[in-house]
Design a protein around this motif. Structure first.
Motif: not given
Length: 354
Positions: A129-132, A139-140, A144-146, A205-207
């Motif tokens: 799952i990617l948040v971009t 994004k963070s 964090a909420a997920m 993975i932070g980035e």
């Protein structure tokens, strides 16, 4: 001693509800409120003022690192004030600093008003799952909420790899191993290589910034782990292209095949100022289905957007244009801001004029 007190400045950032503090010489301190910079009513800073304030926050080892590389990234906890991500750098020879507030209380998905589909996505056992989105697009906070939602419901081992560690989760039902690059591990790729031996269920993975890290993330997602990652891309199809383009031509078919089976969703978000105050996250959401999986495998990523426009019913998919239109019509954001922050301005303008 200068008249500037860094702890008082950071306290005022938190009390104003600002997201960032900037210290740059030849300017007064500035805070970012609702996306816009505002000066603090204080004298202009000198490089010496900034050095005196900033060096009071770091260890001797961090000071040596900064003096050698002219860059320093770290997380900072000030008891009674808050937690911050800090970056020290140089500009025209003078020291400068940027501080980003990190909420100590982790918001829930409901607090964020997140789309309902997020709760379905995090129930998956494995995949990517990617948040971009651009820097400062939340994004963070979304990730964090997920993870917080998972922490309340499931007994899992979560390994996070970040530079630096931002949100710190209490172990509710899950066990969290937070790993900071530079402090707890040498690099993202090294941490991911060894993560497999730490019996993780979930990896954050932070980035995903290089080929080695992306490859390790895809492998982890394929081998039975739920992997969350971020990239600095502004649209869901653009994210898939960015990942594929990191690899050489002869490696790309294999990467497309891996993505087509392991990708669960791409959430591309941007924060847009609301009409009254504050900002709202506008999310473009791609949820993997059979048609999109085939398009990735067959190197037809350019056709994914039209699939996203078609595939709304019950999938949770949405394009950024659709969400922008909805919020303008509901009076949440202005038409001008919607166009300014849009990743498909022509399409949005056309939709307004229909």
């Amino acid at each position: 001693m200068s008249e500037f007190n860094i702890k008082k400045l950071l306290q005022s950032v938190v009390s104003h509800g600002a997201s960032d503090l900037h210290l740059v010489s030849r300017s007064e301190p500035q805070i970012r409120l609702d996306g816009a910079l505002r000066p603090v009513n204080l004298p202009h800073l000198t490089g010496d003022d900034i050095e005196e304030m900033c060096y009071s926050l770091i260890t001797e080892k961090q000071k040596q690192h900064f003096e050698e590389f002219d860059e320093l990234d770290f997380a900072l906890l000030l008891p009674g004030i808050g937690r911050f991500r800090a970056n020290f750098y140089r500009t025209l020879g003078d020291m400068a600093a940027a501080f980003r507030t990190i909420p100590i209380e982790i918001p829930s998905l409901d607090d964020l008003g997140a789309p309902e589909v997020y709760k379905k996505l995090i129930k998956r056992e494995k995949g990517l799952i990617l948040v971009t989105g651009p820097t400062g697009s939340g994004k963070s906070t979304t990730l964090a909420a997920m993870l917080n939602e998972i922490n309340l419901q499931e007994r899992k081992h979560v390994v996070t790899v970040e530079d630096p560690v931002e949100f710190i989760h209490d172990n509710k039902k899950c066990v969290f191993s937070h790993r900071g690059v530079g402090e707890d591990t040498k690099s993202f790729a090294t941490a991911l290589k060894y993560a497999m031996r730490q019996d993780p269920d979930i990896i954050l993975i932070g980035e995903m910034r290089d080929k080695e890290t992306i490859e390790a993330a895809l492998t982890a997602a394929e081998t039975g782990h739920l992997v969350f990652g971020t990239l600095h891309t502004s649209s869901a199809p653009g994210t898939i292209n960015r990942i594929i383009d990191v690899f050489n031509g002869d490696e790309q078919p294999q990467i497309r095949a891996m993505l087509s089976t392991s990708l669960i969703a791409v959430i591309a978000q941007t924060l847009v100022p609301k009409l009254k105050s504050g900002r709202i996250a506008i999310s473009e959401i791609l949820v993997m289905n059979h048609a999109i999986s085939n398009l990735i495998r067959e190197d037809k990523v350019h056709q994914i957007y039209s699939q996203m426009q078609l595939g709304q019913g019950g999938t949770g998919m949405q394009t950024q244009t659709q969400v922008m239109l909805k919020y303008v019509r509901e009076g949440v954001i202005s038409r001008d801001n919607a166009i300014q922050y849009s990743n498909k301005q022509d399409e949005l303008i056309k939709a307004f004029n229909l």
